[in-house]
Motif scaffolding. Structure first.
Motif, PDB file in Angstrom:
ATOM      1  N   ILE A  33      66.247  33.116  57.473  1.00 25.77           N
ATOM      2  CA  ILE A  33      65.887  34.298  56.689  1.00 25.77           C
ATOM      3  C   ILE A  33      65.276  35.337  57.624  1.00 25.77           C
ATOM      4  CG2 ILE A  33      64.367  35.157  54.867  1.00 25.77           C
ATOM      5  CD1 ILE A  33      64.807  32.537  53.412  1.00 25.77           C
ATOM      6  N   LEU A  34      65.644  36.575  57.431  1.00 22.51           N
ATOM      7  CA  LEU A  34      65.174  37.653  58.293  1.00 22.51           C
ATOM      8  C   LEU A  34      63.757  38.096  57.915  1.00 22.51           C
ATOM      9  CD1 LEU A  34      68.270  37.683  58.788  1.00 22.51           C
ATOM     10  CD2 LEU A  34      68.114  40.179  58.955  1.00 22.51           C
ATOM     11  N   ASP A  35      63.073  38.663  58.909  1.00 26.84           N
ATOM     12  CA  ASP A  35      61.794  39.364  58.719  1.00 26.84           C
ATOM     13  C   ASP A  35      60.660  38.450  58.264  1.00 26.84           C
ATOM     14  OD1 ASP A  35      63.108  41.792  59.364  1.00 26.84           O
ATOM     15  OD2 ASP A  35      63.764  42.002  57.280  1.00 26.84           O
ATOM     16  N   VAL A  36      60.790  37.153  58.502  1.00 27.89           N
ATOM     17  CA  VAL A  36      59.695  36.212  58.284  1.00 27.89           C
ATOM     18  C   VAL A  36      59.597  35.342  59.528  1.00 27.89           C
ATOM     19  CG1 VAL A  36      60.010  36.203  55.774  1.00 27.89           C
ATOM     20  CG2 VAL A  36      61.163  34.464  57.166  1.00 27.89           C
ATOM     21  N   SER A  37      58.532  34.568  59.644  1.00 34.06           N
ATOM     22  CA  SER A  37      58.377  33.707  60.819  1.00 34.06           C
ATOM     23  C   SER A  37      59.362  32.544  60.742  1.00 34.06           C
ATOM     24  CB  SER A  37      56.951  33.169  60.880  1.00 34.06           C
ATOM     25  OG  SER A  37      56.747  32.207  59.852  1.00 34.06           O
TER      26      SER A  37
ATOM     27  N   GLN B 184      58.792  29.390  60.879  1.00 38.58           N
ATOM     28  CA  GLN B 184      58.271  28.370  59.977  1.00 38.58           C
ATOM     29  C   GLN B 184      58.456  28.776  58.524  1.00 38.58           C
ATOM     30  OE1 GLN B 184      54.012  27.743  59.930  1.00 38.58           O
ATOM     31  NE2 GLN B 184      54.252  25.572  59.391  1.00 38.58           N
ATOM     32  N   GLU B 185      58.181  30.037  58.208  1.00 32.62           N
ATOM     33  CA  GLU B 185      58.373  30.516  56.840  1.00 32.62           C
ATOM     34  C   GLU B 185      59.846  30.443  56.439  1.00 32.62           C
ATOM     35  OE1 GLU B 185      54.734  33.772  56.470  1.00 32.62           O
ATOM     36  OE2 GLU B 185      56.629  34.346  57.424  1.00 32.62           O
ATOM     37  N   SER B 186      60.731  30.812  57.371  1.00 33.38           N
ATOM     38  CA  SER B 186      62.168  30.739  57.089  1.00 33.38           C
ATOM     39  C   SER B 186      62.592  29.309  56.778  1.00 33.38           C
ATOM     40  CB  SER B 186      62.963  31.270  58.285  1.00 33.38           C
ATOM     41  OG  SER B 186      64.349  31.041  58.106  1.00 33.38           O
ATOM     42  N   GLU B 187      62.126  28.390  57.594  1.00 37.79           N
ATOM     43  CA  GLU B 187      62.490  26.986  57.388  1.00 37.79           C
ATOM     44  C   GLU B 187      62.002  26.478  56.035  1.00 37.79           C
ATOM     45  OE1 GLU B 187      61.823  22.624  59.571  1.00 37.79           O
ATOM     46  OE2 GLU B 187      61.256  24.483  60.597  1.00 37.79           O
ATOM     47  N   LEU B 188      60.776  26.807  55.685  1.00 36.36           N
ATOM     48  CA  LEU B 188      60.225  26.333  54.413  1.00 36.36           C
ATOM     49  C   LEU B 188      60.909  26.995  53.219  1.00 36.36           C
ATOM     50  CD1 LEU B 188      56.430  26.262  55.356  1.00 36.36           C
ATOM     51  CD2 LEU B 188      57.919  24.288  54.955  1.00 36.36           C
ATOM     52  N   LEU B 189      61.187  28.290  53.322  1.00 41.34           N
ATOM     53  CA  LEU B 189      61.866  28.975  52.230  1.00 41.34           C
ATOM     54  C   LEU B 189      63.284  28.435  52.030  1.00 41.34           C
ATOM     55  CD1 LEU B 189      60.718  32.661  52.834  1.00 41.34           C
ATOM     56  CD2 LEU B 189      60.279  31.295  50.778  1.00 41.34           C
TER      57      LEU B 189
ATOM     58  N   PHE C 170      64.938  26.750  48.755  1.00 46.37           N
ATOM     59  CA  PHE C 170      66.152  27.264  48.116  1.00 46.37           C
ATOM     60  C   PHE C 170      67.279  26.236  48.137  1.00 46.37           C
ATOM     61  CE2 PHE C 170      64.667  31.754  49.456  1.00 46.37           C
ATOM     62  CZ  PHE C 170      63.929  31.892  48.285  1.00 46.37           C
ATOM     63  N   PHE C 171      67.423  25.508  49.261  1.00 43.68           N
ATOM     64  CA  PHE C 171      68.479  24.484  49.330  1.00 43.68           C
ATOM     65  C   PHE C 171      68.214  23.373  48.327  1.00 43.68           C
ATOM     66  CE2 PHE C 171      69.335  25.482  54.119  1.00 43.68           C
ATOM     67  CZ  PHE C 171      69.979  26.649  53.754  1.00 43.68           C
ATOM     68  N   ASN C 172      66.963  22.973  48.192  1.00 52.77           N
ATOM     69  CA  ASN C 172      66.621  21.956  47.185  1.00 52.77           C
ATOM     70  C   ASN C 172      66.946  22.463  45.776  1.00 52.77           C
ATOM     71  OD1 ASN C 172      65.707  20.092  49.061  1.00 52.77           O
ATOM     72  ND2 ASN C 172      63.568  20.689  48.880  1.00 52.77           N
ATOM     73  N   GLN C 173      66.732  23.752  45.554  1.00 57.24           N
ATOM     74  CA  GLN C 173      66.980  24.327  44.234  1.00 57.24           C
ATOM     75  C   GLN C 173      68.476  24.329  43.899  1.00 57.24           C
ATOM     76  OE1 GLN C 173      64.970  25.010  41.936  1.00 57.24           O
ATOM     77  NE2 GLN C 173      65.979  26.422  40.528  1.00 57.24           N
ATOM     78  N   ILE C 174      69.317  24.761  44.845  1.00 56.18           N
ATOM     79  CA  ILE C 174      70.745  24.873  44.526  1.00 56.18           C
ATOM     80  C   ILE C 174      71.431  23.519  44.432  1.00 56.18           C
ATOM     81  CG2 ILE C 174      70.874  27.158  45.602  1.00 56.18           C
ATOM     82  CD1 ILE C 174      72.476  25.862  47.885  1.00 56.18           C
TER      83      ILE C 174
END
Length: 322
Positions: free
Chosen positions: A214-218, A220-225, A229-233
């Motif tokens: 994910i762009l414009d985040v760290s 670590q934040e990208s990995e967690l987000l 999202f992957f768990n959700q879909i």
């Protein structure tokens, strides 16, 4: 919604329906095509049983719903005379790429989201499938988005993500597939939430197969987000699993679904042969109007890109060894 020219039977609570009352070896009426499109938009993936058609008929059926693309951005050996057909053939894949698995991408994925205009839809026809194993699973990305809490939906609406063809793909660097990817890198930036161009629905447009970060985040934040999202879909509630028989056809809306190739046949000796066609897609648009952007590579349509033409010409010029 009523149907006068086809029969539609839902197969799961959030996604999927079987369509009866049509013979895909024959030309369909405009009314039947329109009703199939309506069912596709509602159920995201539709299935046709016992449709014994050939390559030409599959391409003709696909063309009733849009422009048919060439087989695949990294496919330099389509069936002769049918550049639009992608073989999903386990033994052929193993022979060409030296990898023991059933398909190009064995993780959850939406088809070819590494390009700026991923296919609008895909049609897969079973020709020789095993009597055990080999099921395909689809998930509803609209339902996944709607299942998020309101604050998370609001956050997702603002995010963008990079998609690339080899995102986390574990393939030997000296394999022919790795060489084709290196010669034709595909990278695009897409909105994390895509607004469906026909229904206006919002879909959580990320997938483990192609989304790198994910762009414009760290980092670590990208990995967690992305983990969230992957768990959700991939929650089972949003999915349907299809048991293939020879002659069956699946048609899915690639703008609102992700799917999972078989996970249970790589360790057993079975054949599995299917053929896929895809419909040219438009450029995804986010909630804020952001349009997907190309980082590397060409758009995916009916015209072969130069790099793929060169690969095909080079392969055809190679000497044949008996």
């Amino acid at each position: 919604m009523s149907y006068n020219h086809i029969e539609v039977k839902p197969v799961a609570g959030f996604i999927g329906a079987e369509i009866d009352g049509v013979n895909l070896s024959q030309s369909l009426t405009d009314n039947a095509v329109q009703e199939i499109r309506q069912a596709l938009l509602k159920y995201k993936v539709v299935f046709f049983r016992n449709q014994n058609i050939d390559h030409a008929a599959q391409i003709a059926f696909t063309s009733r719903f849009g422009e048919v693309t060439y087989a695949h951005p990294h496919e330099d050996e389509p069936p002769e005379g049918f550049a639009e057909i992608l073989p999903i053939d386990r033994r052929r894949y193993e022979r060409r790429n030296g990898l023991r698995r059933a398909s190009y991408e064995s993780r959850w994925h939406t088809d070819v989201t590494a390009v700026v205009n991923p296919p609008a839809g895909s049609i897969l026809r079973a020709v020789n499938v095993p009597s055990i194993g080999g099921d395909t699973t689809w998930t509803n990305l609209v339902a996944a988005y709607e299942g998020l809490s309101a604050p998370l939906r609001a956050l997702a609406d603002t995010l963008k993500a990079e998609h690339r063809f080899n995102a986390g793909l574990r393939i030997p660097s000296n394999s022919k597939l790795a060489q084709r990817i290196a010669e034709n890198p595909l990278v695009s930036i897409h909105p994390v939430v895509r607004v469906h161009p026909e229904t206006g629905e919002r879909a959580l447009f990320v997938n483990p197969g192609f989304t790198s970060h994910i762009l414009d985040v760290s980092p670590q934040e990208s990995e967690l987000l992305l983990e969230l999202f992957f768990n959700q879909i991939t929650k089972p509630a949003y999915t349907t699993r299809f048991r293939w028989n020879n002659g069956d056809i699946a048609f899915w809306d690639n703008r609102a679904t992700a799917h999972l190739a078989p996970q249970d046949i790589d360790h057993i000796e079975v054949e599995r042969v299917l053929y896929r066609t895809t419909i040219k897609g438009d450029i995804p648009v986010g909630v804020d109007g952001f349009r997907s952007q190309v980082v590397e590579g060409e758009a995916f349509g009916s015209e072969l890109p130069t790099v793929l033409k060169n690969q095909i010409e080079q392969r055809q010029a190679e000497p044949v060894h008996s």
